[in-house]
Design a protein around this motif. Structure first.
Motif, PDB file in Angstrom:
ATOM      1  N   ASN A 186      47.136  72.893  89.278  1.00  0.00           N
ATOM      2  CA  ASN A 186      46.504  72.675  90.579  1.00  0.00           C
ATOM      3  C   ASN A 186      46.066  73.995  91.211  1.00  0.00           C
ATOM      4  N   CYS A 207      45.267  69.694  94.917  1.00  0.00           N
ATOM      5  CA  CYS A 207      43.931  69.552  94.334  1.00  0.00           C
ATOM      6  C   CYS A 207      43.919  70.071  92.895  1.00  0.00           C
ATOM      7  N   CYS A 256      38.693  66.284  97.074  1.00  0.00           N
ATOM      8  CA  CYS A 256      40.038  66.728  97.453  1.00  0.00           C
ATOM      9  C   CYS A 256      39.923  67.846  98.475  1.00  0.00           C
ATOM     10  N   TYR A 274      42.532  70.416 101.225  1.00  0.00           N
ATOM     11  CA  TYR A 274      43.882  70.836 101.625  1.00  0.00           C
ATOM     12  C   TYR A 274      43.762  71.643 102.907  1.00  0.00           C
ATOM     13  N   SER A 312      43.468  64.422 102.359  1.00  0.00           N
ATOM     14  CA  SER A 312      42.501  63.859 101.418  1.00  0.00           C
ATOM     15  C   SER A 312      42.457  62.345 101.492  1.00  0.00           C
TER      16      SER A 312
END
Length: 371
Positions: free
Chosen positions: A256, A277, A308, A310, A318
């Motif tokens: 990620n 993500c 996605c 953050y 998300s």
């Protein structure tokens, strides 16, 4: 001990008995019985002494073991207490840094739409990076063509860059090292880029004279490409309203994406966030007001989408945000850079230098945090 004395006593008894027998004394039998009793008593005492010694040795060993165990447990408790204190201190320090990042600037914009597309020019390789310096008062445009070079082109303005014959001509800057990938940015007249042939070294270059003024290593970065569809970029620099960032993928975190806030002056790490993500099928990413937006595509090139995000403030998620599509066009981006001043994305699409306008809204939850 009794094993050593017994042969000596038996020998003495044998000699005594022999002497007595030779004398033919009438007291022979009595003396022999007496010596046998004494010998038996001495043997019993020696055996008892040996047993007492063994018992004392065992007790000493047991006490020593108990003392060692106690001391070991005490040391472990002390070490655990110190470790817990250190962890709490580190967590507190990180929270303070995070709060400082939040309070540094009132930033409450949240992306709602990729609004329009403008193809500015087609120049250079199929992969590359171009962007404007987001510092206030700067109109300069920079272009770094390819995935490995030591050349930076500087244009006085976007208009100058867009002209078929650039006037004045672009300034060609030759760096004392090669950069790699497409994740570069220019901020306040300094180039921040990934130094070639290093896994995770960022160089800060003064573009006035082309000299390296600082560098840093990003812990945990550089093991794998940051994006699954952009295999030549291992560190992706970004600038938003909050400052300078670096994006990378961490294989120990399932591949990620990870974002790290850097001090633009010293390049010191201010804070790091692990995101949910994935890097797989990603082609790029950018930040707006501390929120990471990740762009996904397909290997053969398709319609890019943001699937996605953050938010470091934890106010946008998300699951609550719809998938956002780029304007209808088959694309394959090798770099995407956000300019916090003009609210536009500068992207490199198969050799085309393109601009996307973005639409944002005020994030009320984030605004409330700053008050």
């Amino acid at each position: 001990m009794s094993g050593r004395l017994l042969p000596v006593l038996l020998l003495s008894l044998f000699l005594t008995v022999g002497s007595v027998q030779s004398q033919g004394s009438s007291q022979d039998a009595f003396i022999i019985q007496y010596l046998e009793r004494r010998l038996s008593q001495m043997e019993e005492r020696l055996n008892q002494c040996e047993q007492n010694t063994a018992s004392l040795t065992q007790k000493t060993y047991d006490i020593s073991s108990e003392i060692r165990s106690y001391l070991s447990a005490t040391d472990i408790e002390i070490e655990e207490a110190l470790l817990e204190q250190q962890i709490k201190a580190a967590e507190l320090d990180q929270l303070k840094k995070k709060a400082k990042i939040k309070m540094e600037k009132d930033c409450s914009a949240a992306l709602t739409q990729i609004k329009s597309l403008k193809i500015v020019k087609k120049v250079g390789d199929t992969s590359g990076s171009w962007f404007r310096d987001p510092s206030e008062g700067s109109a300069k445009v920079y272009l770094l063509s390819g995935i490995r070079n030591n050349t930076v082109l500087e244009f006085v303005s976007l208009q100058s860059f867009a002209e078929r014959i650039t006037t004045p001509p672009a300034k060609v800057l030759q760096l004392p090292f090669h950069w790699q990938g497409t994740g570069h940015v220019v901020y306040n007249g300094f180039l921040y880029c990934h130094k070639a042939d290093t896994p995770n070294q960022i160089q800060k270059v003064d573009l006035l004279n082309g000299t390296v003024v600082d560098s840093t290593l990003i812990p945990g970065a550089g093991h794998v490409p940051v994006y699954g569809l952009n295999l030549n970029t291992y560190l992706d620099m970004a600038v938003d309203e909050l400052g300078l960032w670096v994006i990378y993928a961490d294989p120990e975190y399932g591949g990620n994406l990870v974002i790290t806030k850097l001090d633009k002056g010293s390049l010191a790490v201010e804070y790091t966030w692990d995101t949910q993500c994935r890097s797989r099928d990603a082609e790029g990413a950018f930040l707006i007001c501390g929120t990471l937006y990740v762009v996904y595509n397909v290997h053969y090139g398709g319609r890019s989408t943001i699937q996605c995000l953050y938010d470091i403030h934890d106010t946008i998620h998300s699951v609550e945000s719809p998938v956002m599509f780029f304007p209808k066009r088959y694309t394959s981006h090798s770099s995407i850079h956000y300019h916090p001043g003009d609210k536009q994305l500068y992207a490199w699409d198969d050799g085309y230098q393109t601009i996307y306008k973005v639409e944002t809204r005020v994030n009320d939850q984030t605004t409330a945090e700053y008050k």
